[in-house]
Design a protein around this motif. Structure first.
Motif, mmCIF file in Angstrom:
data_model
loop_
_atom_site.group_PDB
_atom_site.id
_atom_site.type_symbol
_atom_site.label_atom_id
_atom_site.label_comp_id
_atom_site.label_asym_id
_atom_site.label_seq_id
_atom_site.Cartn_x
_atom_site.Cartn_y
_atom_site.Cartn_z
ATOM 1 N N TYR A 1 -98.212 23.879 -28.152
ATOM 2 C CA TYR A 1 -97.426 23.920 -26.921
ATOM 3 C C TYR A 1 -95.983 23.489 -27.139
ATOM 4 C CZ TYR A 1 -96.538 23.170 -21.892
ATOM 5 O OH TYR A 1 -96.039 23.208 -20.614
ATOM 6 N N ASN A 2 -95.763 22.375 -27.798
ATOM 7 C CA ASN A 2 -94.394 21.895 -27.998
ATOM 8 C C ASN A 2 -94.121 21.480 -29.440
ATOM 9 O OD1 ASN A 2 -95.932 19.488 -27.753
ATOM 10 N ND2 ASN A 2 -95.400 19.352 -25.583
ATOM 11 N N GLU A 3 -94.748 22.199 -30.353
ATOM 12 C CA GLU A 3 -94.478 22.079 -31.782
ATOM 13 C C GLU A 3 -94.600 23.469 -32.389
ATOM 14 O OE1 GLU A 3 -97.479 19.376 -33.119
ATOM 15 O OE2 GLU A 3 -96.270 17.598 -32.698
ATOM 16 N N ALA A 4 -94.281 23.574 -33.646
ATOM 17 C CA ALA A 4 -94.442 24.860 -34.328
ATOM 18 C C ALA A 4 -95.921 25.119 -34.601
ATOM 19 C CB ALA A 4 -93.654 24.880 -35.632
ATOM 20 N N GLY A 5 -96.419 26.259 -34.148
ATOM 21 C CA GLY A 5 -97.776 26.649 -34.485
ATOM 22 C C GLY A 5 -97.867 27.049 -35.951
ATOM 23 N N VAL B 1 -90.499 29.317 -34.306
ATOM 24 C CA VAL B 1 -89.686 28.143 -33.947
ATOM 25 C C VAL B 1 -89.437 27.255 -35.158
ATOM 26 C CG1 VAL B 1 -90.310 28.078 -31.507
ATOM 27 C CG2 VAL B 1 -91.728 26.854 -33.165
ATOM 28 N N SER B 2 -90.201 27.452 -36.241
ATOM 29 C CA SER B 2 -89.945 26.680 -37.461
ATOM 30 C C SER B 2 -88.581 26.997 -38.052
ATOM 31 C CB SER B 2 -91.040 26.943 -38.496
ATOM 32 O OG SER B 2 -91.018 28.286 -38.948
ATOM 33 N N TYR B 3 -87.949 28.105 -37.628
ATOM 34 C CA TYR B 3 -86.569 28.354 -38.051
ATOM 35 C C TYR B 3 -85.674 27.182 -37.666
ATOM 36 C CZ TYR B 3 -87.269 33.369 -39.112
ATOM 37 O OH TYR B 3 -87.654 34.570 -39.663
ATOM 38 N N MET B 4 -85.998 26.505 -36.563
ATOM 39 C CA MET B 4 -85.189 25.358 -36.129
ATOM 40 C C MET B 4 -85.318 24.178 -37.084
ATOM 41 S SD MET B 4 -85.217 25.306 -31.963
ATOM 42 C CE MET B 4 -86.959 25.490 -31.654
ATOM 43 N N ASP B 5 -86.391 24.183 -37.880
ATOM 44 C CA ASP B 5 -86.558 23.130 -38.882
ATOM 45 C C ASP B 5 -85.528 23.259 -39.993
ATOM 46 O OD1 ASP B 5 -87.904 20.858 -39.808
ATOM 47 O OD2 ASP B 5 -89.265 22.026 -41.073
ATOM 48 N N ARG B 6 -84.822 24.391 -40.040
ATOM 49 C CA ARG B 6 -83.792 24.631 -41.059
ATOM 50 C C ARG B 6 -82.391 24.245 -40.581
ATOM 51 N NH1 ARG B 6 -85.624 30.733 -43.110
ATOM 52 N NH2 ARG B 6 -87.896 30.354 -43.077
ATOM 53 N N ARG B 7 -82.288 23.681 -39.402
ATOM 54 C CA ARG B 7 -80.981 23.356 -38.813
ATOM 55 C C ARG B 7 -80.866 21.876 -38.496
ATOM 56 N NH1 ARG B 7 -80.286 27.582 -40.660
ATOM 57 N NH2 ARG B 7 -79.355 29.461 -39.722
ATOM 58 N N VAL B 8 -79.625 21.373 -38.584
ATOM 59 C CA VAL B 8 -79.305 19.970 -38.281
ATOM 60 C C VAL B 8 -78.302 19.929 -37.141
ATOM 61 C CG1 VAL B 8 -78.127 17.907 -39.158
ATOM 62 C CG2 VAL B 8 -79.817 19.083 -40.581
ATOM 63 N N ILE B 9 -78.505 18.998 -36.214
ATOM 64 C CA ILE B 9 -77.543 18.770 -35.131
ATOM 65 C C ILE B 9 -76.367 18.014 -35.738
ATOM 66 C CG2 ILE B 9 -77.193 17.740 -32.849
ATOM 67 C CD1 ILE B 9 -80.336 17.766 -32.621
ATOM 68 N N LYS B 10 -75.240 18.675 -35.856
ATOM 69 C CA LYS B 10 -74.122 18.114 -36.600
ATOM 70 C C LYS B 10 -73.334 17.115 -35.767
ATOM 71 C CE LYS B 10 -73.456 22.105 -39.647
ATOM 72 N NZ LYS B 10 -72.496 23.119 -40.148
ATOM 73 N N GLY B 11 -72.904 16.038 -36.425
ATOM 74 C CA GLY B 11 -72.058 15.048 -35.763
ATOM 75 C C GLY B 11 -72.872 14.091 -34.907
ATOM 76 N N THR B 12 -72.154 13.274 -34.139
ATOM 77 C CA THR B 12 -72.765 12.337 -33.199
ATOM 78 C C THR B 12 -72.548 12.853 -31.790
ATOM 79 O OG1 THR B 12 -72.410 10.426 -34.647
ATOM 80 C CG2 THR B 12 -72.750 9.976 -32.311
#
Length: 348
Positions: free
Chosen positions: A28-32, A87-98
């Protein structure tokens, strides 16, 4: 059931043949995740490559192949393929900065994906739901998928990447399941029980080891100058206390009220993720009394009754495992959270 294989550009490559087993686990709210076992053939070898997409016709989700094993012996001649949903594609990204996030949680999730991280090819924002829930948190160089999951769990939302193979787009969607439990009177009720003969096996779990009822959240500062807020209640043996270090939340550009609200939010999230954990995992046939994906689906709240255990629960379906073997399909829904999980909001 037809399993189609696409490349990363969403172009159809072909259909795999003679699958031995196929396990498709929606969350539901994680990568299957998924697992496929097929014979080693030239066709299957050419289709099943790391990075290619796996899609079951008629479904909303697709997976990306991340892991392949070829095994040959006197007993086995098989390819095993594993991976996670898109949605695991999002595991390849970082929220940059603060970043300090204060406001509408749905809009913040969309901002995290579309503005504060590197673009993911072909991913576009889906329609707004108009959810009004508010959130306040701060993060510095954190994993995008981790924080998407944290926010979604906070409000019992689901999220997914839905591929549109015609437009060659991957659509980001936030959604919320429907209450179909016995205690409501608006929607058709869905009940799994021995009386209805749709409860083949059951595992019920309770876990209070990590249960907390009150936390003291510490912000910035040292000693007596440090900002603290109390979140939660309890007394006697029902009081279970803990502390939360939230010194990573900066008070810069925030009023005192906003800063304390951010600390309080951290405490609420901690209590939410360290609640009394109970879960119900059961096996059912996909079309006995209630039809899977028609009468109930991932994210819905349903009722499960096990009379011989004197247990009846109304819980949200947080995962569904579909198993296809020997021409048969079985469905194993999981209600609630099977393991106690600590949501760590702290930037370290």
């Amino acid at each position: 059931m037809e399993i189609r294989i696409y490349d990363s550009e969403l172009d159809l490559l072909g259909v795999i043949e003679n699958q031995v087993s196929f396990i498709w686990t929606r969350r539901y709210n994680e990568a299957g995740d998924f697992e496929i076992h097929v014979p080693i053939t030239e066709r299957n070898r050419n289709l099943l490559r790391v990075g290619n997409l796996v899609y079951k016709t008629g479904f909303t989700d697709a997976g990306v192949i991340e892991y392949i094993i070829l095994e040959e012996s006197n007993e086995k001649n098989e390819i095993t393929v594993k991976g996670r949903f898109l949605v695991s594609y999002m595991d390849r990204r970082v929220i940059k900065g603060t970043h300090s996030y204060i406001g509408n949680a749905e809009l913040i999730m969309r901002q995290l994906l579309s503005e504060d991280t590197e673009a993911i090819p072909r991913v576009v924002l889906g329609s707004l739901n108009g959810f009004t829930d508010e959130i306040s948190f701060q993060c510095t160089y954190k994993n995008l998928l981790t924080y998407m999951s944290k926010i979604a769990k906070s409000f019992s939302w689901g999220f997914r990447f839905r591929p549109d193979f015609n437009s060659k787009q991957i659509i980001f969607e936030i959604y919320k399941g429907t209450d179909k439990s016995i205690t409501q009177g608006v929607n058709n009720r869905v009940i799994f029980s021995e009386m209805y003969d749709n409860l083949n096996s059951a595992i019920y779990t309770e876990n209070s080891q990590g249960f907390k009822t009150k936390v003291y959240v510490g912000g910035q500062g040292e000693g007596s100058a440090r900002t603290w807020v109390e979140v939660g209640v309890g007394e006697g043996l029902d009081l279970r206390e803990d502390t939360v270090n939230a010194s990573d939340i900066s008070s810069e550009d925030l009023t005192q009220a906003q800063y304390e609200a951010a600390l309080t939010q951290r405490g609420l999230e901690y209590l939410e993720s360290n609640g009394f954990v109970s879960s119900f995992e059961y096996e059912t046939q996909p079309d006995v009394n209630f039809t899977y994906r028609k009468d109930y689906d991932l994210g819905d709240i349903v009722t499960v009754k096990k009379d011989s255990w004197d247990i009846a629960v109304n819980m949200r379906i947080t995962a569904v495992q579909e198993i296809y073997e020997n021409g048969l399909m079985t469905v194993t829904p999981t209600l609630g959270n099977p393991l106690s999980e600590t949501i760590d909001w702290e930037d370290k």
